[in-house]
Design an enzyme around this catalytic site. Structure first.
Site, short mmCIF file in Angstrom:
data_model
loop_
_atom_site.label_atom_id
_atom_site.label_comp_id
_atom_site.label_asym_id
_atom_site.label_seq_id
_atom_site.Cartn_x
_atom_site.Cartn_y
_atom_site.Cartn_z
N ASP A 56 57.21 -9.49 -1.63
CA ASP A 56 58.04 -8.28 -1.64
C ASP A 56 57.13 -7.11 -1.98
O ASP A 56 56.87 -6.81 -3.14
CB ASP A 56 59.15 -8.44 -2.68
N PHE A 79 58.43 -15.90 -5.56
CA PHE A 79 58.58 -14.49 -5.20
C PHE A 79 57.45 -13.69 -5.84
O PHE A 79 57.29 -13.71 -7.06
CB PHE A 79 59.93 -13.95 -5.68
N LYS A 80 56.66 -13.04 -4.99
CA LYS A 80 55.63 -12.13 -5.50
C LYS A 80 56.18 -10.71 -5.39
O LYS A 80 56.36 -10.19 -4.28
CB LYS A 80 54.32 -12.28 -4.71
N ILE A 81 56.42 -10.10 -6.53
CA ILE A 81 57.08 -8.80 -6.58
C ILE A 81 56.04 -7.71 -6.81
O ILE A 81 55.36 -7.68 -7.84
CB ILE A 81 58.15 -8.76 -7.69
#
Length: 308
Positions: free
Chosen positions: A143, A169-171
């Protein structure tokens, strides 16, 4: 280092793609870079990401790099392969190929093209369902602002609950810590890996929000370990001190040198012969390069010693 088991946690830096001065792939240099990153403390690695200059590689070169790295790592640490593509079937094929060669996970951005071509939420959901159906390893959704696609925490949590392999999830968006908190609140146990990104510029805030992994640049995993190890062990004060010590280098990479940082440091340390980036990309100004090396040297970063 003993290979990690799920859930994957810790430091998983992005490996740069190594080129000769003439721009051709340097697979021997690639293997040296991988060996350094593992021996410097990486819990795992990511290849073919944006910070790997994946966008300047041909499909054949992607295959060469992926095969060379996965064969060379040989299970020493888990390897995440970036398989992003706008076309669903191509992304699925890339992901299946990565899995067949031994990848532990694939990282994928939502489909986008240029500045204006985007996909609806329903289309993004279908995209990830079809990719998930093609593989059995975890999918990490990246993301990041470069996609120009807004992915709400509620939408990401729904994907985690309803799409079998979507679990990491890589934010990297603005206010990443707030988004991680909301994602964890909404997604619960379906969120196997809430991760920090963007060269660790927001690492401390993201750890406070519940991040358990960090995907950083590849130049100084030993430094990131000094932050994340004590934090995950419950020694926050030690982690805060280490973050303050390494933050100038993190900031310099994030704001000044970008994806060239790891290669600049690796060349300076004798790990690779060339820090070339592919045209039309350009290396930073010599003074900027010198500034990066100066900070790394003041920290006694392993990258400047490992190859000597």
């Amino acid at each position: 280092m003993t290979p990690a088991s799920r859930p994957y946690r810790g430091v998983f830096p992005v490996a740069p793609t190594i080129f000769h001065e003439d721009g051709t792939l340097d697979l021997d240099g690639q293997r040296r870079a991988i060996d350094f990153m593992i021996e410097a403390g990486s819990h795992g690695l990511c290849i073919l990401a944006n910070f790997s200059e994946q966008f300047v590689l041909t499909d054949a070169e992607r295959e060469e790099v992926m095969t060379a790295v996965l064969e060379h790592v040989a299970g020493r640490v888990p390897v995440i392969v970036t398989t992003t593509h706008f076309a669903t079937h191509i992304c699925a094929e890339r992901s299946r190929r990565a899995q067949d060669l031994g990848a532990a996970m694939v990282m994928i951005m939502p489909p986008y093209h240029g500045a204006t071509i985007r996909v609806t939420e329903a289309g993004i959901e279908r995209f990830f369902r079809q990719v998930s159906d093609a593989i059995s390893i975890p999918i990490m959704i990246q993301d990041a602002p470069v996609s120009g696609t807004t992915l709400s925490a509620a939408f990401l949590a729904r994907l985690a609950r309803e799409v079998a392999n979507v679990s990491y999830f890589k934010i990297e968006t603005a206010q990443a810590a707030a988004k991680l908190r909301t994602l964890l609140e909404l997604g619960g146990d379906a969120i196997e890996g809430p991760w920090d990104g963007e060269e660790a510029i927001t690492l401390l805030a993201d750890l406070d929000a519940g991040a358990t992994g960090a995907m950083t640049g590849g130049g100084y995993p030993d430094g990131i370990r000094q932050i994340i190890d004590p934090y995950l062990a419950g020694r926050r004060d030690e982690a805060v001190t280490a973050y303050g010590r390494w933050l100038p280098l993190i900031n310099y990479e994030n704001r000044q040198t970008g994806l060239a940082a790891a290669k600049i440091l690796m060349k300076e340390g004798g790990i690779i012969r060339s820090d070339a980036v592919r045209a039309p990309l350009e290396l930073p100004h010599p003074a900027t390069r010198a500034g990066l090396i100066e900070i790394a040297r003041s920290l006694d970063a392993a990258v400047l010693r490992w190859g000597r």
